[in-house]
Design a protein around this motif. Structure first.
Motif, PDB file in Angstrom:
ATOM      1  N   ALA A  87      -0.801 -12.266   0.168  1.00 41.79           N
ATOM      2  CA  ALA A  87      -2.081 -12.265   0.879  1.00 41.79           C
ATOM      3  C   ALA A  87      -2.664 -10.861   0.793  1.00 41.79           C
ATOM      4  O   ALA A  87      -2.001  -9.889   1.179  1.00 41.79           O
ATOM      5  CB  ALA A  87      -1.870 -12.662   2.337  1.00 41.79           C
ATOM      6  N   VAL A  88      -3.876 -10.725   0.261  1.00 44.05           N
ATOM      7  CA  VAL A  88      -4.488  -9.406   0.104  1.00 44.05           C
ATOM      8  C   VAL A  88      -5.680  -9.267   1.040  1.00 44.05           C
ATOM      9  O   VAL A  88      -6.417 -10.221   1.284  1.00 44.05           O
ATOM     10  CB  VAL A  88      -4.926  -9.160  -1.363  1.00 44.05           C
ATOM     11  N   PHE A  89      -5.861  -8.051   1.565  1.00 43.36           N
ATOM     12  CA  PHE A  89      -6.953  -7.779   2.499  1.00 43.36           C
ATOM     13  C   PHE A  89      -7.213  -6.279   2.496  1.00 43.36           C
ATOM     14  O   PHE A  89      -6.456  -5.501   1.903  1.00 43.36           O
ATOM     15  CB  PHE A  89      -6.615  -8.277   3.913  1.00 43.36           C
ATOM     16  N   ASN A  90      -8.276  -5.871   3.155  1.00 41.80           N
ATOM     17  CA  ASN A  90      -8.654  -4.462   3.214  1.00 41.80           C
ATOM     18  C   ASN A  90      -7.996  -3.805   4.428  1.00 41.80           C
ATOM     19  O   ASN A  90      -8.349  -4.124   5.567  1.00 41.80           O
ATOM     20  CB  ASN A  90     -10.177  -4.329   3.306  1.00 41.80           C
ATOM     21  N   PRO A  91      -7.047  -2.896   4.238  1.00 39.38           N
ATOM     22  CA  PRO A  91      -6.362  -2.292   5.389  1.00 39.38           C
ATOM     23  C   PRO A  91      -7.265  -1.397   6.230  1.00 39.38           C
ATOM     24  O   PRO A  91      -6.979  -1.166   7.406  1.00 39.38           O
ATOM     25  CB  PRO A  91      -5.227  -1.479   4.744  1.00 39.38           C
ATOM     26  N   GLU A  92      -8.351  -0.873   5.648  1.00 37.30           N
ATOM     27  CA  GLU A  92      -9.236   0.012   6.420  1.00 37.30           C
ATOM     28  C   GLU A  92      -9.959  -0.764   7.521  1.00 37.30           C
ATOM     29  O   GLU A  92      -9.954  -0.365   8.689  1.00 37.30           O
ATOM     30  CB  GLU A  92     -10.244   0.685   5.485  1.00 37.30           C
ATOM     31  N   ALA A 135       0.455  -8.902   2.064  1.00 42.48           N
ATOM     32  CA  ALA A 135       1.552  -9.442   2.856  1.00 42.48           C
ATOM     33  C   ALA A 135       2.232 -10.579   2.112  1.00 42.48           C
ATOM     34  O   ALA A 135       1.614 -11.258   1.288  1.00 42.48           O
ATOM     35  CB  ALA A 135       1.041  -9.930   4.212  1.00 42.48           C
ATOM     36  N   THR A 136       3.499 -10.794   2.420  1.00 44.01           N
ATOM     37  CA  THR A 136       4.298 -11.876   1.855  1.00 44.01           C
ATOM     38  C   THR A 136       4.573 -12.910   2.950  1.00 44.01           C
ATOM     39  O   THR A 136       4.223 -12.680   4.123  1.00 44.01           O
ATOM     40  CB  THR A 136       5.633 -11.322   1.326  1.00 44.01           C
ATOM     41  N   VAL A 139       0.118 -19.082   4.863  1.00 39.14           N
ATOM     42  CA  VAL A 139      -0.582 -20.020   3.977  1.00 39.14           C
ATOM     43  C   VAL A 139      -1.074 -19.323   2.717  1.00 39.14           C
ATOM     44  O   VAL A 139      -0.879 -19.810   1.594  1.00 39.14           O
ATOM     45  CB  VAL A 139      -1.760 -20.680   4.730  1.00 39.14           C
ATOM     46  N   ALA A 140      -1.712 -18.171   2.884  1.00 37.60           N
ATOM     47  CA  ALA A 140      -2.270 -17.459   1.729  1.00 37.60           C
ATOM     48  C   ALA A 140      -1.183 -16.965   0.783  1.00 37.60           C
ATOM     49  O   ALA A 140      -1.315 -17.065  -0.443  1.00 37.60           O
ATOM     50  CB  ALA A 140      -3.130 -16.291   2.199  1.00 37.60           C
TER      51      ALA A 140
END
Length: 366
Positions: free
Chosen positions: A128-133, A344-345, A120-121
């Protein structure tokens, strides 16, 4: 229009916990006709939705990442209550229910919810972006908990079958609590910024401007209604459980489907909340909800079931079969590759959803 809808929502989420409590009192310990069981099922589903709504109100009051933690714990309390309620009178027939439900929760959260949110994002915002840590720490904890609690019992030799001995079960329960406690401390105190949503430039979003936080009085009322809704869920689940089990048996489905039904029921509101965050490009919040629920499902359910096994009459089978271990291993590998880049895609979302579909197919046709 918005001003008129809020009172209706508040009224609905207030009435359902009260209705669940009244229905519980009227039906407790009685043989019930099908119509009443159907009504109880509807109210049970409504009570789950109301419980998570009030958990969201409390979560909004305390803010992220505490909010995701409140939601995860509320959902896990419902899950534990349903599992123990069904196991109390089930005997040997429900010996694998805890394993099936916990594993179902892991697959739903790590593949179903994560896949949907990433899809969806990324479709809505490009990536879609997020913090990998923070997400990587959560995934590592989930993988460790799942391996210690669901994989090792298949290979231990102290007790015949895929079961832990008493000492091993105690160790697994304590280890689950310790790991979950360490993660909570990391998420809420020491490295709180790792679990906050980020912008596309990598900047941490420390506050949300889309809605005003509820007052302390509103949060306290929601906390009370949350407790009432949870009591209703536990009691009504006991009333409808014989119908669920007989329905699965009549359909010729594997007993593991009962665990899938429980997990889908309790995680449906969590899924809705995660998707809402993904649509607003708050993918980190979505992943907090998904992985936090998976972690709480293992880290809190296993100790609770271990404690309940003291008075449960049947065995407690926790070890996964070979097929499910393959799915779990593949999920951990794929999720790790998804988390590392921090973005992510639609492809990553699709891969997780295919894994989830494979799990559902094998649950129905093992």
């Amino acid at each position: 229009m918005t001003a008129r809808r809020r009172p209706l929502t508040a009224q609905w989420t207030t009435l359902v916990p009260l209705l669940a409590a009244v229905l519980l009192v009227l039906t407790w310990g009685r043989d019930l006709p099908g119509v009443i069981v159907a009504l109880m099922t509807l109210v049970l589903a409504g009570a789950v939705l109301a419980a998570v709504h009030h958990a969201e109100v409390v979560a909004h009051r305390v803010g992220e990442p505490f909010g995701s933690l409140v939601l995860a714990i509320a959902v896990t309390i419902i899950e534990v209550a349903l599992i123990v309620t069904l196991m109390v009178d089930g005997g040997d027939k429900t010996s694998t229910l805890a394993r099936d439900t916990v594993f179902a929760a892991v697959m739903i959260t790590c593949n179903g919810i994560v896949g949907l949110c990433l899809l969806v994002a990324s479709l809505r915002h490009g990536t879609a972006v997020f913090n990998p840590e923070g997400t990587g720490a959560a995934l590592a904890t989930v993988a460790t908990l799942a391996t210690l609690s669901l994989v090792l019992p298949t290979f231990t030799t102290s007790k015949p079958g895929p079961e832990f001995s008493t000492v091993q079960l105690t160790f697994a329960a304590l280890s689950s609590l310790v790991l979950y406690g360490l993660f909570v401390a990391t998420q809420t105190v020491r490295h709180r910024d790792y679990f906050l949503p980020i912008t596309r430039h990598g900047e941490v979003i420390t506050s949300e401007e889309h809605a005003e936080a509820p007052t302390a009085r509103t949060a306290l009322i929601s906390l009370g209604l949350l407790g009432l809704a949870l009591i209703g869920v536990v009691g009504l689940a006991k009333g409808v459980s014989p119908t669920i089990e007989s329905g699965v048996e009549a359909a010729g489905l594997h007993q593991a489907v009962v665990g899938v039904i429980i997990a889908l029921l309790v995680l449906l509101p969590e899924t809705i909340a995660a998707l809402r965050s993904a649509r607003r490009d708050r993918v980190q919040t979505s992943l907090n909800l998904a992985l936090g629920s998976a972690m709480a499902s293992i880290g809190l359910t296993i100790p609770a079931v271990a404690l309940a096994s003291v008075w449960l009459s049947g065995p407690l089978v926790l070890g996964l079969g070979a097929t499910h271990m393959v799915l779990l291993a593949l999920t951990v590998v794929v999720a790790s590759l998804t988390v590392v880049p921090g973005r992510a895609t639609p492809l990553q979302g699709g891969v997780h959803l295919v894994l989830f579909a494979a799990y559902l197919e094998l649950a129905v046709n093992p």
